[in-house]
Design a protein around this motif. Structure first.
Motif, PDB file in Angstrom:
ATOM      1  N   MET A  56       0.844  -1.194   0.000  1.00 14.37           N
ATOM      2  CA  MET A  56       0.000   0.000   0.000  1.00 14.37           C
ATOM      3  C   MET A  56       0.880   1.246   0.000  1.00 14.37           C
ATOM      4  N   SER A  57       0.473   2.247  -0.772  1.00 12.56           N
ATOM      5  CA  SER A  57       1.238   3.481  -0.859  1.00 12.56           C
ATOM      6  C   SER A  57       1.222   4.213   0.477  1.00 12.56           C
ATOM      7  N   GLY A 116     -14.083   8.037   0.700  1.00 11.42           N
ATOM      8  CA  GLY A 116     -13.514   8.398   1.995  1.00 11.42           C
ATOM      9  C   GLY A 116     -13.022   9.809   2.130  1.00 11.42           C
ATOM     10  N   SER A 147      -6.232  11.574   7.883  1.00  8.19           N
ATOM     11  CA  SER A 147      -5.349  12.478   7.150  1.00  8.19           C
ATOM     12  C   SER A 147      -6.090  13.786   6.889  1.00  8.19           C
ATOM     13  N   ASN A 164       1.128   7.277   0.603  1.00  5.90           N
ATOM     14  CA  ASN A 164       0.331   8.475   0.350  1.00  5.90           C
ATOM     15  C   ASN A 164      -1.134   8.106   0.166  1.00  5.90           C
ATOM     16  N   LEU A 165      -1.994   8.774   0.917  1.00 10.57           N
ATOM     17  CA  LEU A 165      -3.422   8.558   0.749  1.00 10.57           C
ATOM     18  C   LEU A 165      -3.942   9.314  -0.468  1.00 10.57           C
ATOM     19  N   VAL A 205      -0.506   9.115   4.502  1.00 11.52           N
ATOM     20  CA  VAL A 205      -1.464   8.520   5.434  1.00 11.52           C
ATOM     21  C   VAL A 205      -1.176   9.022   6.851  1.00 11.52           C
ATOM     22  N   ARG A 227     -11.587   9.214   5.562  1.00  9.25           N
ATOM     23  CA  ARG A 227     -10.174   8.898   5.771  1.00  9.25           C
ATOM     24  C   ARG A 227      -9.317  10.121   5.495  1.00  9.25           C
ATOM     25  N   PHE A 236      -6.637   8.604  -5.144  1.00  8.35           N
ATOM     26  CA  PHE A 236      -6.991   8.491  -3.726  1.00  8.35           C
ATOM     27  C   PHE A 236      -6.930   7.023  -3.321  1.00  8.35           C
ATOM     28  N   ASP A 237      -6.089   6.737  -2.352  1.00 10.94           N
ATOM     29  CA  ASP A 237      -5.934   5.371  -1.850  1.00 10.94           C
ATOM     30  C   ASP A 237      -5.637   4.390  -2.994  1.00 10.94           C
ATOM     31  N   GLY A 238      -4.824   4.842  -3.947  1.00 13.79           N
ATOM     32  CA  GLY A 238      -4.421   3.984  -5.049  1.00 13.79           C
ATOM     33  C   GLY A 238      -5.378   3.931  -6.215  1.00 13.79           C
ATOM     34  N   HIS A 239      -6.518   4.648  -6.128  1.00 13.66           N
ATOM     35  CA  HIS A 239      -7.534   4.603  -7.175  1.00 13.66           C
ATOM     36  C   HIS A 239      -7.654   5.971  -7.851  1.00 13.66           C
TER      37      HIS A 239
END
Length: 242
Positions: free
Chosen positions: A1-2, A80, A191, A4-5, A30, A159, A63-66
């Protein structure tokens, strides 16, 4: 998981021929508070609105990898993200608790027990709201209204919380109280992307900072460095001190 959020690359926003935000890239790690400071008209609020999907922009938002640069605002909330605007947008004729409950609308399927747990979590962060739970929102002080706006956003269990000028219109003592509450959100694992004109207070609260001028990032780094940067000190600390 990155780590960074939120990751933004080359984000630009225009109003007709006016380029309000130009090729901005930034990261929100994050569990950290990242602040964006700068003068009026720098593009800070425009940047926040584009991240939330309320203004069209060009560039990448992850955001969150997406990737979410094409997602509607409601979808970003579902992913989130939460937003507290400088207007706070409270329902003045409703009680403090009813305003908070409205914030949990996205999680309505989780049931009453889950909503009560979230209420208690918010009251734990903002004990003054619990004391005034039956009071009408319009009777609260400026600082209490800001706490209520934060609390209502937290009821959706974001989040990442996007905050636009939370210190606006507040006395210095109340600014410190509100930003202390923002620091507590980080401690609770949320965050925060904090848009602020009050440079000193923002840099004392956040972990990392970006300086925005005329829509462009002109400086970035850990807030411990930015607080002592000669350009930041000469340009912002006198003009925007508490």
């Amino acid at each position: 998981m990155s780590a960074n959020l939120l990751e933004i690359d080359g984000l630009s926003v225009s109003y007709g021929k006016v380029h309000a935000v130009r090729e901005v890239s930034m990261r929100v790690p994050v569990g950290k508070i990242v602040t964006v400071i700068g003068p009026n008209g720098a593009g800070k609020t425009t940047l926040l609105m584009a991240i939330m999907g309320l203004l069209p922009g060009k560039g990448e938002i992850v955001f969150d990898g997406h990737a979410c640069h094409r997602a509607e605002p409601q979808r970003r909330v579902e992913m989130g993200m939460g937003l507290v605007t400088e207007k706070r947008d409270l329902f003045g004729s409703m009680s403090v608790e009813d305003n908070l409950v409205l914030g949990s609308f996205r999680n309505r399927r989780e049931g009453k027990a889950a909503r009560l747990r979230e209420l208690e979590r918010v009251y734990g962060l903002f004990p003054r709201l619990k004391e005034r739970r039956s009071q009408l929102a319009q009777t609260l002080s400026g600082g209490e209204r800001q706490m209520l706006a934060l609390g209502r956003a937290l009821m959706a269990k974001p989040r990442l919380l996007l905050l636009d000028e939370p210190s606006l219109g507040l006395a210095p003592r109340i600014v410190r109280e509100v930003l202390h509450a923002v620091a507590q959100l980080r401690d609770a694992g949320i965050s925060v992307l904090l848009i602020e004109q009050n440079a000193r207070a923002a840099l004392q609260t956040a972990d990392e900072g970006y300086v925005l001028e005329l829509g462009e990032v002109v400086l970035r780094g850990p807030t411990s460095q930015l607080l002592h940067d000669p350009m930041v000190e000469s340009t912002y600390m006198g003009m925007l001190k508490e």
